[in-house]
Structures are given as structure tokens and as C-alpha cells.
Design a protein around this motif. Structure first.
Motif, PDB file in Angstrom:
ATOM      1  N   UNK A  21     -67.924  19.362 -94.912  1.00 14.98           N
ATOM      2  CA  UNK A  21     -69.378  19.410 -95.151  1.00 14.98           C
ATOM      3  C   UNK A  21     -69.707  19.565 -96.631  1.00 14.98           C
ATOM      4  N   UNK A  22     -70.651  18.783 -97.085  1.00 12.00           N
ATOM      5  CA  UNK A  22     -71.096  18.850 -98.471  1.00 12.00           C
ATOM      6  C   UNK A  22     -72.435  18.125 -98.586  1.00 12.00           C
ATOM      7  N   UNK A  23     -73.038  18.223 -99.736  1.00 10.55           N
ATOM      8  CA  UNK A  23     -74.335  17.582 -99.986  1.00 10.55           C
ATOM      9  C   UNK A  23     -74.204  16.571-101.131  1.00 10.55           C
ATOM     10  N   UNK A  24     -73.058  15.909-101.177  1.00 10.17           N
ATOM     11  CA  UNK A  24     -72.742  15.032-102.291  1.00 10.17           C
ATOM     12  C   UNK A  24     -73.418  13.663-102.148  1.00 10.17           C
ATOM     13  N   UNK A  73     -64.531  11.674-106.682  1.00 14.90           N
ATOM     14  CA  UNK A  73     -65.187  12.644-107.567  1.00 14.90           C
ATOM     15  C   UNK A  73     -66.631  12.874-107.131  1.00 14.90           C
ATOM     16  N   UNK A  74     -67.343  11.792-106.825  1.00 12.73           N
ATOM     17  CA  UNK A  74     -68.729  11.923-106.388  1.00 12.73           C
ATOM     18  C   UNK A  74     -68.822  12.541-104.987  1.00 12.73           C
ATOM     19  N   UNK A  75     -67.762  12.408-104.184  1.00 13.22           N
ATOM     20  CA  UNK A  75     -67.778  12.998-102.841  1.00 13.22           C
ATOM     21  C   UNK A  75     -67.566  14.500-102.882  1.00 13.22           C
ATOM     22  N   UNK A  76     -66.861  14.982-103.896  1.00 15.50           N
ATOM     23  CA  UNK A  76     -66.627  16.417-104.007  1.00 15.50           C
ATOM     24  C   UNK A  76     -65.644  16.957-102.990  1.00 15.50           C
ATOM     25  N   UNK A  77     -64.815  16.089-102.422  1.00 18.09           N
ATOM     26  CA  UNK A  77     -63.805  16.516-101.444  1.00 18.09           C
ATOM     27  C   UNK A  77     -62.593  17.057-102.191  1.00 18.09           C
ATOM     28  N   UNK A  78     -62.070  18.220-101.819  1.00 17.95           N
ATOM     29  CA  UNK A  78     -60.893  18.765-102.509  1.00 17.95           C
ATOM     30  C   UNK A  78     -59.697  17.827-102.419  1.00 17.95           C
ATOM     31  N   UNK A  84     -60.911   9.449 -96.597  1.00 21.64           N
ATOM     32  CA  UNK A  84     -62.151   9.840 -97.273  1.00 21.64           C
ATOM     33  C   UNK A  84     -63.379   9.502 -96.430  1.00 21.64           C
ATOM     34  N   UNK A  85     -63.308   8.429 -95.654  1.00 24.45           N
ATOM     35  CA  UNK A  85     -64.436   8.057 -94.800  1.00 24.45           C
ATOM     36  C   UNK A  85     -64.704   9.141 -93.762  1.00 24.45           C
ATOM     37  N   UNK A  86     -63.665   9.602 -93.067  1.00 25.39           N
ATOM     38  CA  UNK A  86     -63.859  10.611 -92.037  1.00 25.39           C
ATOM     39  C   UNK A  86     -64.173  11.985 -92.628  1.00 25.39           C
ATOM     40  N   UNK A  87     -63.716  12.235 -93.853  1.00 25.83           N
ATOM     41  CA  UNK A  87     -64.001  13.520 -94.489  1.00 25.83           C
ATOM     42  C   UNK A  87     -65.454  13.625 -94.945  1.00 25.83           C
ATOM     43  N   UNK A  88     -66.102  12.500 -95.177  1.00 28.40           N
ATOM     44  CA  UNK A  88     -67.480  12.498 -95.671  1.00 28.40           C
ATOM     45  C   UNK A  88     -68.491  12.017 -94.639  1.00 28.40           C
ATOM     46  N   UNK A  89     -68.049  11.771 -93.408  1.00 19.02           N
ATOM     47  CA  UNK A  89     -68.941  11.258 -92.370  1.00 19.02           C
ATOM     48  C   UNK A  89     -68.683  12.001 -91.071  1.00 19.02           C
ATOM     49  N   UNK A 100     -68.568  12.633 -87.009  1.00 15.74           N
ATOM     50  CA  UNK A 100     -68.282  11.699 -85.916  1.00 15.74           C
ATOM     51  C   UNK A 100     -69.517  11.037 -85.330  1.00 15.74           C
ATOM     52  N   UNK A 101     -70.621  11.793 -85.248  1.00 15.73           N
ATOM     53  CA  UNK A 101     -71.857  11.210 -84.706  1.00 15.73           C
ATOM     54  C   UNK A 101     -72.392  10.125 -85.636  1.00 15.73           C
ATOM     55  N   UNK A 102     -72.411  10.403 -86.935  1.00 12.83           N
ATOM     56  CA  UNK A 102     -72.879   9.398 -87.898  1.00 12.83           C
ATOM     57  C   UNK A 102     -71.945   8.194 -87.916  1.00 12.83           C
ATOM     58  N   UNK A 103     -70.654   8.447 -87.781  1.00 11.35           N
ATOM     59  CA  UNK A 103     -69.690   7.344 -87.759  1.00 11.35           C
ATOM     60  C   UNK A 103     -69.919   6.452 -86.541  1.00 11.35           C
ATOM     61  N   UNK A 104     -70.221   7.067 -85.405  1.00 10.16           N
ATOM     62  CA  UNK A 104     -70.512   6.286 -84.206  1.00 10.16           C
ATOM     63  C   UNK A 104     -71.782   5.455 -84.386  1.00 10.16           C
ATOM     64  N   UNK A 105     -72.797   6.043 -85.027  1.00  7.86           N
ATOM     65  CA  UNK A 105     -74.036   5.287 -85.286  1.00  7.86           C
ATOM     66  C   UNK A 105     -73.774   4.110 -86.224  1.00  7.86           C
TER      67      UNK A 105
END
Length: 270
Positions: free
Chosen positions: A11-14, A56-61, A125-130, A132-137
Motif C-alpha cells: 500500500x502506498x499513495x505513489x 522509484x516513482x512507485x516507492x516500493x522497497x 511490480x504490477x501486483x505490488x502496486x495494484x 487484486x480487485x483493481x487488477x480484476x477490473x
């Protein structure tokens, strides 16, 4: 299994988190196509640079991203050794009896390892920033033209979403089962490969029972809420195209165009 990063959401607000899931899925497809179109380290360097910028813009460790690579580390090493010893070339660097390592084999092995490394990182990176519900949509919106062929797009997207959500759940369940069996004297760490595999087999039965139980409970919960698939179903959050998605679209198109240009005007890896 704790090394599996697929299905894990950070979870993040990136900037990347706020992008539309549809655009992120399309960008991942373009990214994968660009990697497979790459035929030298210049093109792979361009893909790696774009990925680093997005990360970098995603802010994922970095630790969360590298966990996905640890999950396929055995496959990466096996593929590298296979290409290193079996790929033929003209410039011999080392030779012993029937084993021969050439310059071309080393370059090709590094190239394939880097390609797989970038593929795993991009998908993770896709699953870390999305969610599951949004990914399904996003998947449902991407596959919506298939509705004209009477393909159950909504149901397929829902199945993928549930599968992604179950990965971390089953990972935690596996850890609990292993800890419970360790408390009863089970040994999962000593011995050779065959012994370790035999020790892990008793985990599968309670894990399958737990998975079927959770699936049954999920089905009952969906029935209790009168879920009926895609028929007359509305969405609380509708996908919109924002300026962030436009930037992602331009970056993806620029990456693909750049890789194609490098493929035409530069030589191959060997």
C-alpha cells in the motif's frame, strides 16, 4: 513460499499506485514485448532504465522486489548453467575434457539471465502496486471486446483476482502448517533433496483441505451476498483516464519505439 511476491500488495499513495490498472496492464505487456524484442545489452539497458524509473516513482522497497527474484533463483541458475555449457561459440575461454566455455556462451548466458530478471521484476511490480480487485477490473476492461464473442470476461477476471488473492493466504497457511509439524518433531531442513521432498509431502494434504475449505467459505459468502456475475452489475469505482495514465502511455510507447530502433540499427548480443 514467503519469497513469492506475486499477489502481494504494497500500500502506498505513489504516482504508480494512482495510475489506472488498465494502463498498468497494457504497460506491462508493452514492457514484456520490448524485452523480447531486445537483441543486445543496449536495448535491455533501456528497459532496465525505464523499470528503475517506475520503481522509484512507485516507492516500493527494493527488498520486496528482490523477493520475487529469489522465488525463481533456482530456475535462473539452472538456465544460466545450461546455456553456459551447451551454447556453442568460436572463442574458447576455458576447456576441460568435453566441457567447453566460450566467449559467446558467457555473453548469451548473461543476456538471458538479465532478460528473465527484468521480466520477473516487471510482473512483480504490477501486483505490488495494484490491488487484486483493481487488477480484476483492469483485466475485465482489457478483455471487454471478447464479450462480443460471448466470452465470460467478468468471470475470468474474477477467477484471476481470487487466485492472486489466495497466493499470500496459502503462503501463510503453509507456514502455520510447517510450524505445527515442526513442533511435533518434523524435520524439513536436514538430509538430501529426496528426504526434504518426502518431508514436505505431508504438508500438501492439510494445505489442500484448507484451500478447499476457504474456497467453499468464499462461495457461500458470495451466495449470501446474491452475487450473480456480470449481469446487471455496477461498479463502485469506475476506471478513468487521467494525466498520469497519459504519461505512462507515452513512456511505454517511447520504450517500445526505442527498442525497435535499437533492434534495427544495432548488432545482436553476439
Amino acid at each position: 513460499m514467503r519469497d513469492v511476491a506475486f499477489g502481494q500488495y504494497y500500500p502506498s499513495n505513489s504516482f504508480v499506485h494512482k495510475c489506472s490498472p488498465l494502463i498498468k496492464i497494457v504497460f506491462l505487456i508493452v514492457y514484456i514485448v520490448a524485452i523480447f524484442l531486445s537483441k543486445n545489452f543496449y536495448a535491455l539497458g533501456a528497459c532496465a532504465s525505464v523499470f528503475a524509473l517506475i520503481a522509484i516513482f512507485a516507492g516500493v522497497p527494493l527488498k520486496s522486489l528482490l523477493r520475487s527474484v529469489r522465488a525463481v533463483l533456482f530456475l535462473l541458475i539452472f538456465m544460466a548453467l545450461l546455456n553456459l555449457f551447451l551454447y556453442k561459440g568460436d572463442t574458447v575461454w576455458w576447456e576441460w575434457k568435453f566441457i567447453k566455455i566460450t566467449k559467446e556462451a558467457v555473453y548469451y548466458t548473461i543476456f538471458l539471465a538479465a532478460r528473465l530478471f527484468l521480466l520477473v521484476l516487471g510482473s512483480s511490480l504490477l501486483t505490488l502496486t495494484t490491488t487484486p480487485v483493481s487488477l480484476a477490473d483492469g483485466l475485465e476492461a482489457l478483455l471487454s471486446p471478447l464479450k462480443l464473442l460471448f466470452v465470460p470476461v467478468h468471470e475470468l477476471a474474477l477467477i484471476i483476482s481470487i487466485a492472486l488473492r489466495f497466493i499470500p493466504i496459502l503462503t501463510d497457511e503453509t507456514g502455520r502448517i510447517m510450524n505445527a509439524q515442526k513442533a511435533r518433531g518434523a524435520d524439513f531442513e536436514s538430509g538430501g533433496l529426496v528426504k526434504r521432498v518426502k518431508a514436505i509431502l505431508p504438508i500438501l494434504i492439510p494445505l489442500l483441505i484448507s484451500a478447499f475449505r476457504r474456497a467453499d467459505e468464499l462461495g457461500d459468502a458470495m451466495d449470501a451476498r446474491c452475487y450473480s456475475g456480470s449481469k446487471v452489475r455496477t461498479k463502485y469505482k469506475k476506471l478513468t483516464f487521467s494525466w498520469r495514465d497519459l504519461i505512462a502511455f507515452i513512456v511505454g510507447g517511447g520504450l517500445l519505439a526505442g527498442v525497435i530502433v535499437l533492434r534495427i540499427y544495432t548488432t545482436a548480443v553476439l
